[in-house]
Design a protein around this motif. Structure first.
Motif: not given
Length: 159
Positions: A117-122
């Motif tokens: 999840l932290e790899l995608a800003p949205r």
């Protein structure tokens, strides 16, 4: 023209439900992107045996063998879990999405999305109804705030 990269997560079984929902969302995103002049790059991560549906609609798809396929092949569940978790996290890291759209399971089918999840800003969750014992788990509810948008298809609304 600005390019928006989307990764659609449609991993669970070998069926079509998760994939079909994600393709419906991707079709709408493609229509909206065309209207606002944005180039949309959609990647579909799936375990569905119907992964060619994405390709037929012009979406890029990456397939991991389903849990059932691995079971049929005699792979130990712990080995499959390790491979699947690593594959999803590494794939999301490599694709560097602007938006991650997840179907049904906020933590992923293997619990691997917590790391991804932290790899995608949205992030957006398509929150299809789940069994009450899953919906009532504290860990399920704790992950919902990590998504900027939660869409509940059966309600016809957005949270």
């Amino acid at each position: 023209m600005k390019t928006v990269r989307v990764v659609s997560y449609a991993i669970n079984g070998r069926g079509m439900g998760h994939l079909v929902r994600q393709l419906a969302v991707a079709r709408w995103m493609r229509r909206l992107a065309a209207v606002v002049g944005v180039d949309l790059e959609v990647w579909v991560l799936t375990s569905s045996e119907a992964d060619t549906l994405a390709r037929r609609e012009g979406f890029l798809s990456l397939k991991i063998p389903s849990k059932a396929m691995m079971r049929d092949a005699g792979l130990e569940p712990a080995r499959y879990l390790a491979v699947a978790r690593s594959w999803v996290v590494q794939t999301v890291a490599g694709l560097q999405p602007d938006l991650l759209v997840v179907d049904t399971f906020p933590g992923g089918s293997f619990g691997e999305l917590i790391a991804a999840l932290e790899l995608a800003p949205r992030r957006a969750l398509v929150a299809r109804p789940v069994r009450p014992e899953v919906a009532n788990e504290a860990s399920y509810a704790a992950l919902l705030p990590l998504y900027g948008r939660v869409v509940v298809p059966e309600d016809g609304g957005v949270g």
